[in-house]
Every structure is written in C-alpha cells, then in structure tokens.
Design an enzyme around this catalytic site. Structure first.
Site, mmCIF file in Angstrom:
data_model
loop_
_atom_site.group_PDB
_atom_site.id
_atom_site.type_symbol
_atom_site.label_atom_id
_atom_site.label_comp_id
_atom_site.label_asym_id
_atom_site.label_seq_id
_atom_site.Cartn_x
_atom_site.Cartn_y
_atom_site.Cartn_z
ATOM 1 N N HIS A 61 -66.341 -5.024 30.692
ATOM 2 C CA HIS A 61 -65.150 -5.574 30.778
ATOM 3 C C HIS A 61 -64.231 -4.206 30.798
ATOM 4 O O HIS A 61 -63.467 -3.499 29.778
ATOM 5 C CB HIS A 61 -64.805 -6.553 29.386
ATOM 6 C CG HIS A 61 -63.037 -7.192 29.386
ATOM 7 N ND1 HIS A 61 -62.764 -7.820 28.096
ATOM 8 C CD2 HIS A 61 -62.013 -6.879 29.579
ATOM 9 C CE1 HIS A 61 -61.366 -8.278 28.576
ATOM 10 N NE2 HIS A 61 -60.877 -7.625 29.500
ATOM 11 N N ASN A 95 -58.414 -9.876 37.705
ATOM 12 C CA ASN A 95 -56.875 -10.014 37.457
ATOM 13 C C ASN A 95 -56.103 -8.487 38.546
ATOM 14 O O ASN A 95 -55.431 -8.084 38.388
ATOM 15 C CB ASN A 95 -56.330 -9.698 36.802
ATOM 16 C CG ASN A 95 -56.478 -9.028 35.916
ATOM 17 O OD1 ASN A 95 -56.912 -7.729 35.707
ATOM 18 N ND2 ASN A 95 -55.727 -8.718 34.629
ATOM 19 N N HIS A 180 -60.233 -14.870 28.108
ATOM 20 C CA HIS A 180 -59.269 -14.595 27.031
ATOM 21 C C HIS A 180 -58.188 -15.337 25.927
ATOM 22 O O HIS A 180 -57.722 -15.981 27.165
ATOM 23 C CB HIS A 180 -58.320 -13.972 27.858
ATOM 24 C CG HIS A 180 -56.951 -13.111 27.400
ATOM 25 N ND1 HIS A 180 -56.891 -11.989 27.578
ATOM 26 C CD2 HIS A 180 -55.971 -14.010 27.044
ATOM 27 C CE1 HIS A 180 -55.538 -11.678 27.176
ATOM 28 N NE2 HIS A 180 -55.017 -12.618 26.160
ATOM 29 N N HIS A 233 -62.604 -9.210 24.290
ATOM 30 C CA HIS A 233 -62.283 -8.435 22.737
ATOM 31 C C HIS A 233 -61.572 -9.775 21.382
ATOM 32 O O HIS A 233 -60.524 -9.632 21.484
ATOM 33 C CB HIS A 233 -60.218 -8.270 23.306
ATOM 34 C CG HIS A 233 -60.222 -8.975 24.279
ATOM 35 N ND1 HIS A 233 -59.287 -10.487 23.882
ATOM 36 C CD2 HIS A 233 -59.594 -8.758 25.643
ATOM 37 C CE1 HIS A 233 -59.109 -11.167 25.012
ATOM 38 N NE2 HIS A 233 -58.702 -10.251 26.492
ATOM 39 N N ASP A 306 -62.208 -3.400 27.051
ATOM 40 C CA ASP A 306 -61.332 -4.154 27.893
ATOM 41 C C ASP A 306 -60.590 -2.317 28.153
ATOM 42 O O ASP A 306 -59.120 -2.199 28.190
ATOM 43 C CB ASP A 306 -60.163 -4.551 27.154
ATOM 44 C CG ASP A 306 -59.296 -5.064 27.358
ATOM 45 O OD1 ASP A 306 -59.067 -5.390 28.836
ATOM 46 O OD2 ASP A 306 -58.435 -5.901 26.769
#
Lengths: 426, 313, 191
Positions: A61, A95, A180, A233, A306
C-alpha cells in the site's frame, strides 16, 4: 555472479525456516549451497552475524505519485525510499493523474518502473472509472495489463450494488479487491477522529463507525461473491471485531495495519500539526489496543505503510485544507519492530516478517516473499536491535511529511538486495 | 512587589484553553481601565500610536470586525480591513503567503477570523507579528469568551461558584468552547443545553454537564448564554426544524418565568428574535446583551494593548 | 521612578527618612495652599502607585492646616506613554479616578520622582482626555533633573542633583510595607 551471506539468522516464514545459516545467491536467484565451490565466477561475501536475513519485504500500500504529481514523489524517488526502508516490492495505488483506470496508464507505470525503479513496483488498477464510484473501470483489461489488484484507494465506492458487481467481476479475472473503508455520509467533512480531541478543538469529526460500516458491507459482499476483499489501513476497534468474526467463519476478508495507527493517538493533533492528518485518522488508545490484539491473534495479517507523500507547501496550510497522509516507507519497519516486537511484545520476529512478506504475496498471488531455492533473490538484511533516530531530512523520498521526525527507534533494515543486487545499504 | 509592570508574555491570543487564571484576571483588570476610556471626553489614548493593525477576516463578520476596529482606533493604531472577498486568498494565495505579505508591510498585529480551526495557531507560529484569534472554525473565539466573563463578573461581582447554562448549537460553536474553557478555569459550573445532535455527550469529558431538558436547568442557573441557531447554514439532519427547536429549546416568556429574578440573559449576537430567544426578553431587564457589546470593546482594547505591547518590542 | 531591585545598602545614600519626608510634604502642602486661593476647586491627582499615596498625605496635611476637605484622584498614565514597545515590560493599566467635570478645577499632579518629564506629559495628556481643567500644576517629592521635555515642577520636596545612571529609590510604608525613605543608588556594575 554470486553473493554469499554468512552466519545470519535466516527467517523464511513461507518455508517455516528460522535458523542461523548461510544463504547463497547465484545470478540473481537463491542458489544451492554446493555452488559455493564453483570456481568459475566471482563471489561477494556478506557477514550477516547478528542480523536477520529476511525475504525482501513487501509493502502492498504505497502512493507513488506518477503519473501526474511528480513534485510529491516519482516512481524513482519512491522506489529509493522503499529500498531504504528494506522493501523490495511495493504495490502502487491508482489515484494518479490520469487515474490508473486504463491499460495504457498501467503500461506506462510498468515501463517507467522497469526503467528507473530500484525495487519491484507493481501497479493496481482502479475499480471505477476515474475513481468516480459510478461506472466500472475495464477491470478485465487492467488485469491483462498486469495489475495485481483493483482498488479505488483514497476513495470508497458508496454504491453497494456497484461494489458487488466489481467484486464479482474481479473474481472472474482473478484479482483481489482492496478497499479504503469510508462511509461518506457518516464521515462528512471529518478530518480527525470524532471524540475528545475533535470536541475540544472544534475540528470536524470522522467517526469510527464511518469505517466499520464499510468493513461490515465488505464482509457481506465478500461472502455473497465468495471473493477476496482486503480492507486497507484498519484504524478502529470495531473493524477488528467485525473482521475477527467474519474470518472465523471463513469469509474471504482481510485487513491491514499501518504504523501510524498503532504509534499515535488522536492526541497528536492538538497543535493542529498537518503531519498528523491522515485518512483514516489517528484514533484512541482503545483502538490501538484492539489493533494490537488483532495483530497478535492473526485477525490482521498484513502490515503496510500507506506511504502518502505530499510537498511541504501542500501540508503547510490550514488543518482543514491540508491533504491527508504521511510518508511511511522509511519509518515503517523501524516502527513495527520497535512497537510490535520490542515495546509491546505482541508478536515475535518471524511473525512480523511473515506479515511483511508471505502474507501480502499470497493475497496478491505474487511469487516473491520467500527465500525458496530458485526464487528471485530479493533479500532484506535487518538489524533488529540497532537504535537509530528518524531524520526526515535524510529521507530518500521526495517528501518529508512525517510526524516521526526525531523519534528514536530500535531496529531497521541495513541492506536491501533486489534480484541479487544490493540497491541500498546503511 | 512589582505592581508597575504586567506578567504577560504572549504576543498572540489564540484561545482561552491555554491561558492561566492569572492571565485571564489580568485581561479583565486591564479591560476595567480601558472601559473607562469610553466614558472620557476624548475616547482615544495613544497606547498603540504608530502601530499597524490588520483585520484579516477570511470569514465574514460585522460585529467582531467593527469591535476590533473601534478598539484599535481608540488605542490610536492604524488599521486596515481585509475581507474574504477582497483578499488574495480567493486568488489561490495561501494563508501563509498572505500573512507574510502583511508582515512585510509592517503589520504589528493581525486579527484573524477564519473558518478553519487552528488557522490562528498556524499563522502565529510562522510570523513575528502578534496574532489575535477573532474566531477560528468551531474552535475558539477568545475575545468573546473574555467579554462574556467580564460581563458576568461586572454584573455578579464574581464568576466563581456561579452556574452558567450555555444553550443551543454547541457542537459548531467557538463561542461555546471559549466560554467553557474560561468559565471552568474561573470556578463556575457549566451546563450545556440543546438537542443531543448539537450537544453530544463527548462534551462531558471537558468537565461540563450536558442536559437536553431546558425546564430542568433554568431554575438552577445564574446566567443563561444563548447561542445563535445558524439555521441558514444548518445541515438539516441535526434537528427536525425551527418550530420543533423553539418548542424544545427556545427561551420563551413562559420558560423565562422559571429563571431566578437575578439571572442574566446573554447572547453573543446576532439574535434570531423569536428563535433561541423571545424578542421581549432580549430587551428586558435581565438581558445584558448590549453590555456585552460595550464590554467587548474594552476587552479587545485590553487584548490589543497586552499582545501588541509584547509583539512590538 | 524607583524600582524594586536587590540593592547593596552600603552603596545607598539616604536622602529622606520618615521624618524629613513628612516635613517636606507638609511644606509642599503649605505652598499649595499659598498658591491656590480656592481650595474647593483643587484636586490632587496621584500617579500610581506612590504618587497616589503622596497625594493622599498632602491632602491630609492641607486638611489639618486649613480644615478643608481637598479632593484627590488617580490618573493612569500607562496608556498615554510614548514608549510602549521600547520598555522592558508593559506597564499595568489602572482605572483613573477624577472628580468630573474638570472644567473649573485646578489639578495638581503628584508623583514621587520627577526625572525626564515624560510621565508628567503622559499624565497631562491623560487628564486632558477627561476634560479641560482651569490649570494643571505639578508636585514631586524629589526632582532629580535630566528633563527631556520643557516641564518644571511647581512644588518640590527636594532638588537632588544626580548622574543619569544613578537611581532614586522611594519607599512608602502603605505601599511597600517598609519604612518611609528615599535613597540615591550608585549604578550597578553589571548593567
């Protein structure tokens, strides 16, 4: 070309191996010990006495900001940060700009990675077109282009029907779905955990239920579609409880934990430090305890960073206006070792390495994450007791947005080897 | 003995949570002296002569801006008003850059109103000018908290031991938070009253009581502080409608009969007459709403004097 | 202005003790009576903190001599000072107390030590913001010279030649909880 790593404690959870011994790398792959006698090729010797010899670590991630946001991080700088953190394989979120929702963008990322990245950089594809949450992206074509998973990370598909179809479709093409978990209606404009500190500071609250509701939704859909959904997460105690119950019933659901969610509580936001603003937000000690419990009992089987780089000028704004996220690759292993193994003693070293190697490899169907004979020689040498101080100024990442600058940690990677080649060394 | 000089070391006033009881008392006592300036023939003193004050109001406000402007003028400071519409922030300039430009223009004091909680902290830690928080998001509105305290002290002689009810939209109110912090420090008891959606239980952790029954609370209090119901901005999920709000939480004439005769009625303004407060009560004998305005000027003069005097040294 | 600092008493030269101070104040009282026919128009306005106490004592003296009640007041000068931002510490502002209106009044400003004259100027400005007295006079217990403005006292307890770096220390029992007295202090070496 041979590399001989002597006298290290070899921990290879995929093969149930934990012993002091030697490891031979021949032409970029894990080789037979007998090849040591081969007089034909050159040999490099590494004394690994007192060190852990681990399969190269995997972080499933990370956000490398290319294409589109190269001032935050490039694939090159991100890969360097990964190498410096002991990671030989990273999985990038979609993204970017353009969003990784088309085979051509995936091809561009793979080409770029092959050209400049010091470690293996694996792309994911978007679930929905332009992460819009309204229409499915061409998931089959993305899978053919080589994505290892699909996810709308950073965003969350609110339409349960669309999510259901995505999971069903992903099952057909054989890629897991990463999610997410955030219910937009419950979370609203929330920027910090809804609780004591949000009340005190008057900051919009992000309630734990906003995550738990979607974790519950994902459990139902994973069950309905009989396919893997991985909840990214995880931050809230309630999510751990839901996952534990579902996993006990054999549902194909899993969860991951990031270092900041077990290292800091929401108290850290009291001076409006935007380097403590992440999504999901820092929560309470009760949540940390539940995450630690979930890690200890196997409910949460994957650790990730993350890694979310943002430039200083982007973070140096009003708290509400600042982007979410922190860089994590270069502090991740140190924090996990320090917190999980040394300080809280919730898991032993082999288990930690399992959560950073074979578990993500299995989930994503990757061949890496092991020191099996013939495997690509991705190896991380770890000094589990080395005391060091985090210096954000020395990061390989292009960004410095971390709340951990100045922290004293115990344990870190000291050498990272990708396909037999040392790509980073302390 | 050192009665000649003040024990004030802050260049900024960001909130009341970080102030000590001594600091709050000093502001109130300083405000006593500045309140008198308003009664003089010449309502102006040269205390901040030659200093430049900038009212940087990123969120619109008339009352607070006017009050700061008058306060600055009575202290002989030069003053410039910058409103949200006129500022470069609408052209994409960051708050940090705006502030640095103001500082480069030798602004000694920046009075900041901003919709983001923490914006004054952000500014104060980055520039040498004095930063006065004129309201930041739902966080704090320290000068409002101080003027409310000043008014209670003026009318009741003391704040310690009093029971104060704060009624209305607490969740989104910076006035409520500054009042809570200050009143508790000064030894008052605080009860928050309003719908459960706007007065969540979390507030109890701050050391206050939470009630959803106005009739029960009214007979027990020395002060009621009514907050404006911002129905124009209210997301409709928080309560079913104004009619129901008035029925449950409006201070009507009938409910006001439950109050002790010497109970003060306060409101930070602007009032929605007939919503949170009955119109006649707003103008009645128990109302100290206009005293709050007058005292606001004195309190803001005191704050500008104290912080400005530190910052410009 | 005097200031509290730990001082080496052996370096201090005593200018007034309780008795000589009282005599000086009584003399000032006599002079004020002599100058001002209409004592009912008079107001003795002290500059905080010690000037207020001195004004009270002079008023008591005048009362004892003339059997007339003399008005007293307090004038805050701190918000009228011209040195905000240059002084080491910010002065405390106090509420002024004056008998209003001032129009036909004779105001006598009372201070402990007259030095540069800037405090007196601030006091005159402050008084003017309350109204327009018929006349303003100035009384000081000690005039130590070094004026920076064209100001001269009307009534002085003692003219005291000083070096600029020296300090004058005033103690009044009601304010300082020490016996009355005035001392001249040599400059401290490490300043």
């Amino acid at each position: 070309m041979r590399t001989f790593i002597r006298n290290g404690r070899i921990i290879d959870p995929a093969n149930g191996r934990d012993e002091v011994g030697d490891l031979l790398i021949v032409d970029g792959r894990i080789g037979e010990k007998s090849a040591i006698n081969d007089q034909q090729s050159e040999i490099e010797e590494i004394d690994a006495a007192g060190l852990i010899v681990s399969p190269g670590l995997i972080d499933m991630h990370v956000h490398f900001r290319e294409p589109g946001f190269g001032w935050k991080e490039t694939i090159e700088s991100g890969a360097r940060a990964a190498a410096a953190g002991g990671f030989t394989t990273v999985v990038c979120m979609p993204n970017t700009s353009p969003v990784a929702d088309s085979p051509s963008t995936i091809a561009w990322i793979k080409d770029r990675a092959a050209e400049v990245a010091a470690v293996h950089v694996l792309p994911t594809g978007a679930i929905s077109k332009n992460l819009g949450g309204e229409e499915l992206a061409p998931i089959g074509s993305l899978a053919q282009a080589g994505v290892v998973a699909i996810t709308d990370d950073g965003r969350c598909i609110q339409n349960n029907e669309l999510m259901r179809r995505a999971v069903e479709y992903a099952r057909m093409v054989g890629v897991p779905v990463l999610d997410h978990c955030q219910d937009y209606d419950l979370v609203g404009h929330g920027v910090v955990h809804e609780g004591y500190w949000s009340t005190l500071l008057g900051l919009p609250g992000w309630p734990a239920a906003g995550e738990e509701a979607i974790v519950a939704r994902n459990i139902l859909l994973a069950e309905l579609c009989d396919h893997r959904i991985h909840c990214q997460h995880i931050s809230a105690a309630g999510s751990v409880r839901l996952l534990r119950e579902a996993r006990a019933r054999g549902v194909k659901i899993s969860g991951e934990v990031c270092p900041h969610h077990i290292a800091l509580t929401d108290e850290a936001i009291q001076n409006f430090d935007t380097d403590c603003k992440m999504n999901p937000p820092l929560r309470t000690q009760r949540d940390i305890d539940a995450l630690l419990e979930g890690i200890a009992d196997g409910t949460l089987e994957i650790l990730a960073s993350d890694h979310a780089p943002h430039a200083k000028f982007e973070k140096e704004v009003e708290f509400d206006a600042a982007p979410f996220g922190i860089v994590g690759l270069e502090t991740e292993l140190g924090l996990f070792l320090d917190l999980l193994v040394h300080r809280h003693r919730r898991i032993a070293l082999p288990r930690l390495i399992e959560m950073l190697t074979v578990n993500p490899a299995k989930l994503l169907g990757l061949k890496c994450g092991t020191l099996s004979l013939g495997a690509v020689a991705d190896v991380t040498l770890i000094d589990p007791d080395l005391e060091w101080t985090v210096d954000a100024g020395a990061f390989q990442s292009a960004s410095r947005n971390t709340p951990f600058h100045g922290w004293k940690l115990r344990g870190r990677a000291i050498r990272t080897i990708v396909a037999g080649k040392t790509v980073w060394q302390l | 003995m050192n009665s000649g000089t003040v024990h004030w070391t802050r260049k900024d006033l960001l909130g009341l949570r970080e102030l000590s009881v001594e600091e709050i008392n000093l502001v109130l006592e300083t405000a006593d002296a500045f309140k008198q300036v308003g009664t003089r023939e010449v309502k102006k003193v040269p205390a901040l002569q030659g200093k430049t004050l900038i009212n940087l109001f990123i969120e619109p406000s008339t009352r607070t801006r006017t009050s700061f402007e008058l306060a600055a003028k009575r202290l002989s400071a030069d003053i410039v008003n910058i409103s949200a519409a006129a500022s470069s922030l609408t052209k994409g300039e960051t708050l940090k850059d705006t502030a640095r430009v103001l500082e480069a223009n030798h602004a000694d004091i920046i009075v900041l109103r901003h919709s983001s909680a923490g914006a004054p902290q952000f500014l104060a830690s980055r520039i040498a000018s004095s930063v006065i928080n004129a309201g930041d998001g739902a966080h704090e509105h320290p000068t409002q908290g101080l003027l409310d305290l000043y008014t209670i002290r003026e009318k009741k002689g003391t704040v310690a031991g009093l029971h104060v009810a704060i009624i209305g939209d607490i969740l989104f109110s910076r006035v409520a938070r500054s009042n809570i912090f200050a009143l508790l420090k000064m030894g008052a008891r605080v009860t928050l009253v309003g719908p459960s959606t706007l007065v969540p239980r979390e507030f109890e952790q701050l050391g206050v009581a939470v009630s959803h029954n106005l009739e029960e609370v009214l007979p027990t209090v020395d002060v009621v502080n009514l907050l404006r119901i911002q129905h124009e901005r209210q997301r409709k999920e928080y309560f079913p409608g104004l009619g129901e709000y008035i029925r449950l939480f409006g201070l009507t004439k009938a409910r006001a009969r439950l109050l002790r005769p010497d109970c003060l009625i306060m409101h930070p303004g602007p009032i929605n007459r007939g919503v949170e407060l009955d119109s006649e009560l707003a103008d009645g004998a128990q109302s100290v709403i206009l005293d709050q305005v007058t005292n606001g000027l004195a309190v803001r003069m005191a704050v500008l004097y104290l912080c400005g005097g530190i910052a410009t040294r | 202005m005097s200031k509290t600092r730990p001082t080496n008493e052996s370096d201090a030269v005593r200018i007034f003790d309780a008795e000589t101070m009282q005599r000086a104040l009584r003399r000032i009282a006599h002079e004020i009576i002599e100058r001002n026919r209409d004592l009912s128009a008079l107001v003795l306005v002290g500059i905080p903190a010690r000037g207020v106490e001195l004004a009270r004592r002079i008023a008591t003296d005048i009362e004892a001599i003339e059997k007339v009640n003399v008005a007293t007041g307090v004038i805050d000068v701190s918000m009228h000072r011209d040195d905000i931002g240059t002084r080491a510490a910010l002065p405390v502002v106090k509420v002024s107390q004056l008998p209003l209106p001032l129009d036909r009044r004779t105001v006598v400003i009372v201070d402990d030590v007259l030095f540069t004259g800037r405090t007196c100027r601030a006091a005159m400005d402050a008084i003017s913001s309350f109204g327009r007295p018929a006349c303003i006079q100035l009384a000081a217990l000690v005039d130590r010279g070094h004026r920076e403005l064209p100001i001269r006292p009307d009534f002085v307890g003692k003219n005291l030649p000083t070096a600029r770096a020296e300090r004058v220390r005033v103690r009044l029992e009601n304010i300082d909880h020490e016996p009355d007295g005035v001392w001249l202090l040599k400059p401290e070496k490490n300043e």
